[in-house]
Design a protein around this motif. Structure first.
Motif, mmCIF file in Angstrom:
data_model
loop_
_atom_site.group_PDB
_atom_site.id
_atom_site.type_symbol
_atom_site.label_atom_id
_atom_site.label_comp_id
_atom_site.label_asym_id
_atom_site.label_seq_id
_atom_site.Cartn_x
_atom_site.Cartn_y
_atom_site.Cartn_z
ATOM 1 N N PRO A 3 -5.725 12.470 -14.628
ATOM 2 C CA PRO A 3 -6.580 11.394 -14.454
ATOM 3 C C PRO A 3 -5.774 10.277 -14.182
ATOM 4 N N SER A 4 -4.502 10.092 -14.942
ATOM 5 C CA SER A 4 -3.492 9.073 -14.768
ATOM 6 C C SER A 4 -3.043 9.070 -13.404
ATOM 7 N N HIS A 5 -2.737 9.865 -12.766
ATOM 8 C CA HIS A 5 -2.216 10.128 -11.565
ATOM 9 C C HIS A 5 -3.366 9.601 -10.574
ATOM 10 N N ILE A 6 -4.523 10.266 -10.957
ATOM 11 C CA ILE A 6 -5.652 9.664 -9.661
ATOM 12 C C ILE A 6 -5.867 8.056 -9.950
ATOM 13 N N ALA A 7 -5.700 7.560 -11.113
ATOM 14 C CA ALA A 7 -5.882 5.966 -11.408
ATOM 15 C C ALA A 7 -4.635 5.258 -10.607
ATOM 16 N N LEU A 8 -3.593 5.849 -10.673
ATOM 17 C CA LEU A 8 -2.438 5.346 -9.926
ATOM 18 C C LEU A 8 -2.628 5.435 -8.502
ATOM 19 N N ALA A 9 -3.084 6.396 -7.820
ATOM 20 C CA ALA A 9 -3.215 6.681 -6.516
ATOM 21 C C ALA A 9 -4.175 5.356 -6.084
ATOM 22 N N VAL A 10 -5.389 5.239 -6.894
ATOM 23 C CA VAL A 10 -6.608 4.192 -6.515
ATOM 24 C C VAL A 10 -5.810 3.013 -6.455
ATOM 25 N N LEU A 11 -4.920 2.858 -7.750
ATOM 26 C CA LEU A 11 -4.317 1.395 -7.780
ATOM 27 C C LEU A 11 -3.427 0.919 -6.742
ATOM 28 N N VAL A 12 -2.833 1.933 -6.129
ATOM 29 C CA VAL A 12 -1.809 1.611 -5.026
ATOM 30 C C VAL A 12 -2.444 1.288 -3.771
ATOM 31 N N THR A 13 -3.718 2.037 -3.521
ATOM 32 C CA THR A 13 -4.538 2.131 -2.415
ATOM 33 C C THR A 13 -5.378 0.503 -2.525
ATOM 34 N N ALA A 14 -5.771 0.277 -3.731
ATOM 35 C CA ALA A 14 -6.455 -1.136 -3.742
ATOM 36 C C ALA A 14 -5.294 -2.405 -3.598
ATOM 37 N N ILE A 15 -4.055 -1.982 -4.126
ATOM 38 C CA ILE A 15 -3.262 -3.099 -3.605
ATOM 39 C C ILE A 15 -3.100 -3.271 -2.294
ATOM 40 N N TRP A 16 -2.765 -2.051 -1.671
ATOM 41 C CA TRP A 16 -2.758 -2.041 -0.137
ATOM 42 C C TRP A 16 -3.746 -2.722 0.707
ATOM 43 N N GLY A 17 -5.021 -2.441 0.034
ATOM 44 C CA GLY A 17 -6.411 -3.170 0.785
ATOM 45 C C GLY A 17 -6.475 -4.539 0.383
ATOM 46 N N VAL A 18 -6.139 -5.053 -0.702
ATOM 47 C CA VAL A 18 -6.303 -6.396 -0.841
ATOM 48 C C VAL A 18 -4.926 -7.174 -0.230
ATOM 49 N N ASN A 19 -3.960 -6.499 0.007
ATOM 50 C CA ASN A 19 -2.554 -6.838 0.703
ATOM 51 C C ASN A 19 -3.192 -7.462 1.917
ATOM 52 N N PHE A 20 -4.214 -7.105 2.837
ATOM 53 C CA PHE A 20 -4.758 -7.809 3.880
ATOM 54 C C PHE A 20 -5.134 -8.886 3.649
ATOM 55 N N VAL A 21 -5.869 -9.102 2.688
ATOM 56 C CA VAL A 21 -6.248 -10.600 2.336
ATOM 57 C C VAL A 21 -5.192 -11.672 2.059
ATOM 58 N N VAL A 22 -4.240 -11.136 1.481
ATOM 59 C CA VAL A 22 -2.969 -11.724 1.152
ATOM 60 C C VAL A 22 -2.395 -12.092 2.371
ATOM 61 N N ILE A 23 -2.003 -11.148 3.125
ATOM 62 C CA ILE A 23 -1.603 -11.769 4.546
ATOM 63 C C ILE A 23 -2.267 -12.551 5.106
ATOM 64 N N ASP A 24 -3.744 -12.757 5.267
ATOM 65 C CA ASP A 24 -4.599 -13.606 5.829
ATOM 66 C C ASP A 24 -4.057 -14.851 5.271
ATOM 67 N N VAL A 25 -4.172 -15.213 3.980
ATOM 68 C CA VAL A 25 -3.789 -16.420 3.387
ATOM 69 C C VAL A 25 -2.341 -16.909 3.755
ATOM 70 N N GLY A 26 -1.489 -15.863 3.829
ATOM 71 C CA GLY A 26 -0.127 -15.988 4.089
ATOM 72 C C GLY A 26 0.064 -16.756 5.307
ATOM 73 N N LEU A 27 -0.846 -16.334 6.342
ATOM 74 C CA LEU A 27 -0.520 -16.770 7.901
ATOM 75 C C LEU A 27 -0.903 -18.260 7.900
ATOM 76 N N ASP A 28 -1.687 -18.852 6.812
ATOM 77 C CA ASP A 28 -1.712 -20.174 6.978
ATOM 78 C C ASP A 28 -0.514 -21.045 6.416
ATOM 79 N N HIS A 29 0.398 -20.308 5.810
ATOM 80 C CA HIS A 29 1.621 -20.839 5.400
ATOM 81 C C HIS A 29 2.883 -20.722 6.198
ATOM 82 N N PHE A 30 2.889 -19.469 7.064
ATOM 83 C CA PHE A 30 4.100 -19.120 7.790
ATOM 84 C C PHE A 30 3.514 -18.634 9.300
#
Length: 311
Positions: A3-30
């Motif tokens: 279960p802990s490894h499943i949770a880690l896998a889900v966490l990583v994919t959540a970070i990678w998914g949210v990262n697209f939002v972060v990039i979108d915001v970053g494009l307003d700065h750079f």
């Protein structure tokens, strides 16, 4: 998987998914190419001075660095800057699974079976539906650039498999150092000295936090955790979790950026994710020539990813 490894896998994919939002915001700065260069610069330094030399030929380090850093992320950032929504970008990048299979067939002799081929065709149908939706209502140039970025990801996946690095984290740090100068040169050429220096001069805590997130959280933490999972479990058990990336990407874009999802886009998402799932869960492809690979090299994240993981 525990279960802990499943949770880690889900966490990583959540970070990678949210990262697209972060990039979108970053494009307003750079500017996009400068943004990508800064991301890899911060990911590589100072880590490159502490991890030791990569235990693979330098041609693989350079090849993966250019394919992943310049082609994939450079074009991804430019495509999003052209107006392709963050959520849709996270979805379209998943077509890399099809390109990876095609390139692996040509370069590695990995012959996909009927189930994998069927999954690839379903995924391509999803891209066709998404392209029709974008052609009618969105930036077709940005969509095309992100598809080409997925081609670059497929190339980097095959090169990484050829390199078969025994220390994936070290390999990732060094490949992050490769695209910095090419991306800076491209930025100066196409975005201009004045625009780049203005972006750097106006750097604030938000901009610095965005660079830190895409470099350290999505790249260093995300890839390190993913490598741990791939060392602990069969790739066939870990890889399907990447299908959660567009789920988190599209949902976080809707939540934080207010992006709407049209019926056609939902249809495209179902086809693409379903096709990639079918291809990922199919039996491993057969090689024309029998090769012994002790530790298969993992695909680099989406983001990116970071993803990639990769924004």
């Amino acid at each position: 998987m525990r279960p802990s490894h499943i949770a880690l896998a889900v966490l990583v994919t959540a970070i990678w998914g949210v990262n697209f939002v972060v990039i979108d915001v970053g494009l307003d700065h750079f500017p996009p190419l400068l943004f990508s260069a800064l991301r890899f610069l911060v990911a590589a330094l100072p880590a490159v001075f502490f991890v030791g030399r990569p235990k693979v030929a330098w041609k693989w380090v350079v090849g993966v660095g250019l394919a992943l850093g310049v082609m994939k992320f450079g074009l991804l950032f430019v495509g999003m800057n052209q107006g392709l929504p963050a959520g849709l970008s996270s979805l379209v990048l998943q077509i890399q699974a099809v390109f990876t299979a095609l390139f692996a067939f040509v370069a590695l002799g990995e012959r996909p079976g009927r189930i994998r081929l069927a999954g690839m065709l379903v995924a391509l149908a999803g891209i066709g539906v998404a392209a029709a939706d974008e052609g009618a209502s969105g930036p077709l140039l940005g969509f095309t650039l992100v598809v080409v970025a997925a081609v670059g990801w497929g190339v980097s996946n095959v090169l990484t498999r050829k390199a078969a690095p025994s220390a994936p984290y070290t390999f990732m740090v060094w490949t992050s150092a490769v695209p910095v100068l090419p991306l800076l040169a491209l930025s100066l050429t196409f975005e201009g000295w004045d625009r780049d220096t203005q972006a750097l001069a106006s750097l604030d805590w938000t901009g610095a936090g965005i660079i830190a997130f895409v470099a350290w959280v999505t790249t260093l933490f995300g890839f390190g955790a993913w490598s741990f999972l791939l060392r602990s479990h069969p790739a066939s058990s870990v890889a399907p979790f990447t299908l959660l990336v567009p789920v988190f990407g599209m949902s976080s874009a809707a939540l934080f950026l207010g992006e709407s999802v049209s019926p056609l886009r939902w249809c495209a998402a179902a086809l693409l994710v379903g096709g990639v799932a079918l291809a990922s869960l199919a039996p491993a492809p057969r090689n024309r020539a029998v090769q012994r690979v002790d530790t298969p090299a993992p695909a680099l994240p989406v983001e990116d990813h970071e993803a990639h993981a990769s924004r």
